[in-house]
Structures are given as C-alpha cells and as structure tokens.
Design an enzyme around this catalytic site. Structure first.
Site, mmCIF file in Angstrom:
data_model
loop_
_atom_site.group_PDB
_atom_site.id
_atom_site.type_symbol
_atom_site.label_atom_id
_atom_site.label_comp_id
_atom_site.label_asym_id
_atom_site.label_seq_id
_atom_site.Cartn_x
_atom_site.Cartn_y
_atom_site.Cartn_z
ATOM 1 N N GLY A 51 0.854 -1.205 0.000
ATOM 2 C CA GLY A 51 0.000 0.000 0.000
ATOM 3 C C GLY A 51 0.879 1.241 0.000
ATOM 4 O O GLY A 51 0.694 2.157 0.803
ATOM 5 N N GLY A 55 -0.914 8.208 0.832
ATOM 6 C CA GLY A 55 -1.250 8.204 2.257
ATOM 7 C C GLY A 55 -0.124 7.729 3.172
ATOM 8 O O GLY A 55 1.051 8.057 2.974
ATOM 9 N N TYR A 56 -0.523 6.937 4.175
ATOM 10 C CA TYR A 56 0.439 6.492 5.183
ATOM 11 C C TYR A 56 1.505 5.558 4.619
ATOM 12 O O TYR A 56 2.645 5.541 5.089
ATOM 13 C CB TYR A 56 -0.294 5.819 6.348
ATOM 14 C CG TYR A 56 -0.767 6.827 7.368
ATOM 15 C CD1 TYR A 56 0.153 7.637 8.023
ATOM 16 C CD2 TYR A 56 -2.123 6.990 7.657
ATOM 17 C CE1 TYR A 56 -0.263 8.589 8.942
ATOM 18 C CE2 TYR A 56 -2.540 7.936 8.578
ATOM 19 C CZ TYR A 56 -1.606 8.729 9.219
ATOM 20 O OH TYR A 56 -2.005 9.677 10.127
ATOM 21 N N ALA A 115 -2.492 -6.695 -4.363
ATOM 22 C CA ALA A 115 -1.709 -7.238 -3.241
ATOM 23 C C ALA A 115 -2.389 -8.428 -2.571
ATOM 24 O O ALA A 115 -1.745 -9.207 -1.877
ATOM 25 C CB ALA A 115 -1.477 -6.144 -2.192
ATOM 26 N N LEU A 142 -2.602 -1.192 3.497
ATOM 27 C CA LEU A 142 -3.626 -1.259 2.453
ATOM 28 C C LEU A 142 -4.912 -0.603 2.927
ATOM 29 O O LEU A 142 -5.301 -0.767 4.082
ATOM 30 C CB LEU A 142 -3.980 -2.715 2.133
ATOM 31 C CG LEU A 142 -3.084 -3.528 1.221
ATOM 32 C CD1 LEU A 142 -3.822 -4.804 0.813
ATOM 33 C CD2 LEU A 142 -2.674 -2.756 -0.003
ATOM 34 N N ALA A 143 -5.569 0.107 2.036
ATOM 35 C CA ALA A 143 -6.944 0.539 2.266
ATOM 36 C C ALA A 143 -7.662 0.251 0.963
ATOM 37 O O ALA A 143 -7.405 0.907 -0.039
ATOM 38 C CB ALA A 143 -7.006 2.013 2.621
ATOM 39 N N TYR A 228 -6.940 2.812 13.378
ATOM 40 C CA TYR A 228 -7.477 4.103 13.808
ATOM 41 C C TYR A 228 -8.495 3.852 14.907
ATOM 42 O O TYR A 228 -9.213 2.850 14.880
ATOM 43 C CB TYR A 228 -8.133 4.818 12.615
ATOM 44 C CG TYR A 228 -8.651 6.190 12.958
ATOM 45 C CD1 TYR A 228 -7.764 7.192 13.357
ATOM 46 C CD2 TYR A 228 -10.007 6.485 12.908
ATOM 47 C CE1 TYR A 228 -8.226 8.456 13.702
ATOM 48 C CE2 TYR A 228 -10.470 7.761 13.239
ATOM 49 C CZ TYR A 228 -9.579 8.734 13.639
ATOM 50 O OH TYR A 228 -10.039 9.985 13.972
ATOM 51 N N TYR A 238 -17.169 4.295 13.092
ATOM 52 C CA TYR A 238 -15.811 3.797 12.902
ATOM 53 C C TYR A 238 -15.490 2.645 13.869
ATOM 54 O O TYR A 238 -15.610 1.484 13.528
ATOM 55 C CB TYR A 238 -14.761 4.934 13.002
ATOM 56 C CG TYR A 238 -13.484 4.480 12.332
ATOM 57 C CD1 TYR A 238 -13.194 4.827 11.013
ATOM 58 C CD2 TYR A 238 -12.605 3.620 12.986
ATOM 59 C CE1 TYR A 238 -12.063 4.327 10.375
ATOM 60 C CE2 TYR A 238 -11.478 3.124 12.365
ATOM 61 C CZ TYR A 238 -11.206 3.488 11.063
ATOM 62 O OH TYR A 238 -10.099 2.979 10.432
HETATM 63 P P1 NAI Z 1 -4.768 5.446 0.970
HETATM 64 O O1 NAI Z 1 -6.059 5.322 0.239
HETATM 65 O O2 NAI Z 1 -4.031 6.723 0.864
HETATM 66 O O3 NAI Z 1 -3.752 4.277 0.516
HETATM 67 C C1 NAI Z 1 -4.144 2.980 0.239
HETATM 68 C C2 NAI Z 1 -3.015 2.217 -0.460
HETATM 69 O O4 NAI Z 1 -3.462 0.867 -0.693
HETATM 70 C C3 NAI Z 1 -2.617 2.774 -1.837
HETATM 71 O O5 NAI Z 1 -1.227 2.631 -2.009
HETATM 72 C C4 NAI Z 1 -3.353 1.838 -2.800
HETATM 73 O O6 NAI Z 1 -2.743 1.726 -4.105
HETATM 74 C C5 NAI Z 1 -3.226 0.540 -2.053
HETATM 75 N N1 NAI Z 1 -4.188 -0.483 -2.468
HETATM 76 C C6 NAI Z 1 -5.546 -0.465 -2.385
HETATM 77 N N2 NAI Z 1 -6.051 -1.635 -2.846
HETATM 78 C C7 NAI Z 1 -4.994 -2.401 -3.213
HETATM 79 C C8 NAI Z 1 -4.863 -3.712 -3.747
HETATM 80 N N3 NAI Z 1 -5.908 -4.492 -3.981
HETATM 81 N N4 NAI Z 1 -3.603 -4.161 -4.024
HETATM 82 C C9 NAI Z 1 -2.507 -3.396 -3.804
HETATM 83 N N5 NAI Z 1 -2.581 -2.159 -3.269
HETATM 84 C C10 NAI Z 1 -3.809 -1.673 -2.980
HETATM 85 O O7 NAI Z 1 -5.103 5.058 2.465
HETATM 86 P P2 NAI Z 1 -4.537 5.481 3.914
HETATM 87 O O8 NAI Z 1 -5.511 6.404 4.531
HETATM 88 O O9 NAI Z 1 -3.105 5.848 3.854
HETATM 89 O O10 NAI Z 1 -4.706 4.086 4.690
HETATM 90 C C11 NAI Z 1 -3.654 3.182 4.928
HETATM 91 C C12 NAI Z 1 -3.880 2.503 6.269
HETATM 92 O O11 NAI Z 1 -3.799 3.498 7.307
HETATM 93 C C13 NAI Z 1 -5.248 1.829 6.408
HETATM 94 O O12 NAI Z 1 -5.110 0.652 7.145
HETATM 95 C C14 NAI Z 1 -6.024 2.855 7.229
HETATM 96 O O13 NAI Z 1 -7.089 2.276 7.941
HETATM 97 C C15 NAI Z 1 -4.928 3.368 8.141
HETATM 98 N N6 NAI Z 1 -5.222 4.648 8.805
HETATM 99 C C16 NAI Z 1 -5.643 5.727 8.071
HETATM 100 C C17 NAI Z 1 -5.982 6.906 8.729
HETATM 101 C C18 NAI Z 1 -6.478 8.104 7.974
HETATM 102 O O14 NAI Z 1 -7.024 9.021 8.607
HETATM 103 N N7 NAI Z 1 -6.320 8.171 6.675
HETATM 104 C C19 NAI Z 1 -5.867 7.034 10.200
HETATM 105 C C20 NAI Z 1 -5.309 5.877 10.847
HETATM 106 C C21 NAI Z 1 -5.043 4.717 10.167
#
Ligand code: NAI
Length: 397
Positions: A51, A55-56, A115, A142-143, A228, A238
């Site tokens: 992922g 994002g993260y 993935a 991953l998200a 989260y 949530y």
């Molecule tokens: P994001 O949407 O920015 O990133 C998601 C990533 O997953 C991207 O790189 C995307 O290409 C990849 N992805 C999605 N489906 C895929 C697949 N089938 N195969 C390969 N790659 C795939 O999301 P974000 O917000 O950075 O989330 C990442 C993690 O952080 C999650 O577990 C989320 O719950 C957690 N998180 C996010 C917070 C927020 O406020 N955004 C807060 C705390 C935790």
C-alpha cells in the site's frame, strides 16, 4: 510523449485525473521533511511496503528510504497513463519516488497489482530474493474497497456501516457543500464478514507466512499495520462499526504474528494507531470529512497538526529506531494519535460539532482546507505548480 495541460476533472467530489507535477511536488516535500527530521540512521536495509503509493504507506516508504537509506519494495494498485488520459495520483507519486531515489542512489522496486493475489505475493518474493535481501521491516498499509479471496475466488466488498443500531449524525454533503443529517443503517452479518475479509488481518497474515516460509525475513524482523480509533463522535461509524470490526481482527492478527515472529526470529508484529488525516480512503468514510474539517484548526491552535509524513517520521525515528516505549499503550500499540485524542482537542471539536450548520460551515471549520487537502492528494492546488503549463503525462518509473 503526451504533453498536455492537465485540468482537474471531478465526478461529484472525487477527482478522476491527477497532475504529475503536483504529485511530484508532494513527494519532494515529504522527502525534504524526512531529510530535515531524521539524521540518517542505519538499521533498516530492506523494507517492504504494502500500500505504498499514497497516504500512510507512501509516507512510510519515504521515511524508510531517506531516513535510513533502505532498499524499498512498494506494492500498490494504480492506473497507469493511457491514450492521453492521466494516471492515478499514486502512479505519479511512485514515478516521483523512483526519480528521487535514483538521483540519491537509493534502490527502489515497485509492483503495481492486486496485493491480495497470490501472483503479486509471488512476484514480490522473487524481487526480495533476487534484488534485495531478507526484510527488516514489513509495513501493511492497504486501504481497499474490495478483495478477491485468493483461495475461494469469492469477492468481498467492504461496507462502511454501523453494527447493531442505526446511527444519525451530522456530516458534510461534499457535493452540495452543506451540513446535513445522515442515518447510517446497520450492516448485516455478511457485510460485517466481508468488511473483515477486506480490511482485517487475514491478508497481512498471508504475506508474513509467505515471507517466513521462503526465509525472506531477517533476524529481528518487524511488521506493522495501521489502525485508527478516533473520537467518540465517530465511534458508531468507525470503531464500533464494520471497519472497527475489521481493525479488531487486524489487532488480533498482530498479537498472533507477534508470537510467531518473536519465536522464530526474535522479531515482532505491532499496530500503530495513527492520527486522522485526509486521504482517499478516509474521505470516503461517512461523517469523517466533517471531523477532518474541524480537527486541523483545533490542532493548529493546540499543537500537533501533523501530516502523514510527520506521523511516519515519529514512528520511524522515535519508535523503530529510538525505541521510545512511551509511545506504547497498555495493549502494546504505538499511539501516534495521542495528540489528536487529548481531552482539550476533543472538547474543542465537540463544541464546534454541535454548532456547525450549512451557514457557518466555512467560518467555524476549515472546510476549505479540507477541500484543498483533498485536491492536493491528486496533485491539484499544490503551491508552486504552474497549472497552465503543458506537462508530460505518459510517465513511467
Ligand atoms: P490510501 O487510500 O491513501 O492508501 C491505500 C493504499 O493501498 C494505496 O497505495 C493503494 O494503491 C493501495 N491499495 C488499495 N487496494 C490495493 C490492492 N488491492 N492491491 C494493492 N494495493 C492496494 O489510504 P490510507 O488512509 O493511507 O490508509 C492506509 C492505512 O492506514 C489503512 O489501514 C487505514 O485504515 C490506516 N489509517 C488511516 C488513517 C487516515 O485518517 N487516513 C488514520 C489511521 C489509520
């Protein structure tokens, strides 16, 4: 070559194209932040980020590469450019990552595909074996909205719903930019199970099992997944909702993996609970956009208004390298969200929450900042970019 002027195109609130130069600036800014904040350290040679394109996950990959000089393998699912259409932002972010890594002599490998599939896992293992070396760190970030299960072929769609009771709350109608009431209906058992299948721990476990089986983890290897918790106003949707069930499952997986990694390699698995930030994933959760419009001005006033890269700098520098145990809670989770959950922050948010309506939305909250942050994710409204100038869109890393 496909030089063109890229104008932002939206469907509803969602942006359907991306600006390569804006994405490049975003990545370069994050690299600069890491350089200024992490005095170059050793200790991470080979890092896998699942992922890794936005994002993260992207912030984690940048912290590993520029903070530690690590070789990184990034896995993600992004649309490449095609016949004059732009790629997705995560694709351009990755192009910028590779360009900067090449410039700075950092080895980087990327895999664009699902993935959750066995095929991508096998390709990742091959790259780690041939090009990298046993991994010191595996980041699971991953998200995803859906998962095709690699064993059963079943398609699981995640649902962002409550569990048990319906929940009514204020939210922002992003299309009409107004404050409205929504009622979110409870999920049925299948929707709960599907959400756990997509966002729970099974796929993380499959990755770690494969890497263990193939001897691709170094002694002392660590793996981390992101979670989260958030404030009470969002708990029904949530923490106590379908996504919360998936996160509970992820946390259970972390305990299980921790036991196995510590026994086999003297390694560990853990959860990092991160702060709420604007990403493509978080903006899709009902009620969260309103929260993300109120949170930043409060945090700017009281301190701790961090972007993903700031959070990841603390995770890498203070916890992974510095082993600061003060960051852990009683359940052994890293709590990067501690500043967000301070009582004075949440009390200030609650005050705004009861007052906010369509007429005072721009005055009481930073909804404009939320919109800008969302546009920034796609490389638009980024300072210093000349949006009237043609740019190359047919880029590859
Ligand atoms: P994001 O949407 O920015 O990133 C998601 C990533 O997953 C991207 O790189 C995307 O290409 C990849 N992805 C999605 N489906 C895929 C697949 N089938 N195969 C390969 N790659 C795939 O999301 P974000 O917000 O950075 O989330 C990442 C993690 O952080 C999650 O577990 C989320 O719950 C957690 N998180 C996010 C917070 C927020 O406020 N955004 C807060 C705390 C935790």
């Amino acid at each position: 070559m496909a030089m063109q002027v890229v104008e932002q195109r939206k469907r509803g609130f969602i942006c359907v194209n991306a600006h390569p130069e804006g994405c490049r600036r975003n990545v370069e800014q994050q690299i600069a932040r890491v350089r200024a904040s992490i005095p170059r350290k050793d200790g991470l040679r080979n890092v896998l980020v699942i992922g890794a394109s936005t994002g993260y996950g992207l912030a984690s990959r940048i912290a590993a590469a520029w903070g530690f000089g690590a070789r990184t393998l990034g896995v993600f699912f992004e649309r490449p450019p095609k016949e004059g259409a732009t790629a997705t932002a995560g694709f351009y972010n990755t192009v910028a990552f590779h360009d900067a890594a090449r410039h700075d002599g950092l080895a980087a490998f990327s895999l664009n595909g699902d993935a959750f599939s066995d095929a991508i896992k096998a390709q990742a293992a091959e790259i780690i074996r041939k090009e990298m070396g046993p991994l010191d760190l595996v980041i699971y970030s991953l998200a995803a909205p859906r998962r095709v299960h690699p064993r059963t072929g079943q398609v699981h769609d995640s649902a962002l719903k409550t569990v048990g009771e319906p929940f009514s709350s204020k939210t922002v109608d992003l299309k009409h930019e107004s404050v409205v009431h929504v009622t979110i209906e409870p999920a049925n058992e299948k929707e709960i199970a599907d959400t756990v299948a997509v966002m729970g721990g099974e796929d993380w476990r499959m990755w770690v099992e494969l890497l263990l089986e193939q001897d691709l983890l170094a002694p002392g290897a660590r793996t981390v997944a992101y979670s989260y918790i958030g404030p009470q106003v969002t708990w029904p949707i949530y923490r106590d909702g379908t996504i919360g069930r998936a996160k509970q499952d992820l946390e259970g997986t972390s305990r299980e993996l921790n036991a196995r990694l510590s026994e086999r390699l003297g390694g560990s698995a853990f959860i990092s609970v991160n702060k709420a930030v604007v990403t493509q994933a978080s903006a899709a959760i009902p009620v969260v956009p309103l929260y993300l419009s109120i949170l930043p001005p409060v945090m700017r006033k009281l301190g701790g208004d961090e972007m993903p890269i700031d959070q990841m700098i603390r995770l890498f520098r203070d916890f992974l390298a510095g082993q600061d145990r003060n960051l852990l809670d009683e359940e052994g989770r890293v709590r990067l969200d501690a500043l967000e959950l301070r009582p004075q922050v949440q009390e200030s948010i609650a005050k705004v929450w009861v007052q906010v309506d369509s007429d005072n939305l721009s005055r009481l909250t930073d909804f404009n900042g939320f919109k800008r942050a969302f546009d920034n994710l796609f490389g638009f409204a980024v300072e210093g970019v000349d949006y009237a100038a043609p740019v190359e869109t047919a880029l590859r890393w």
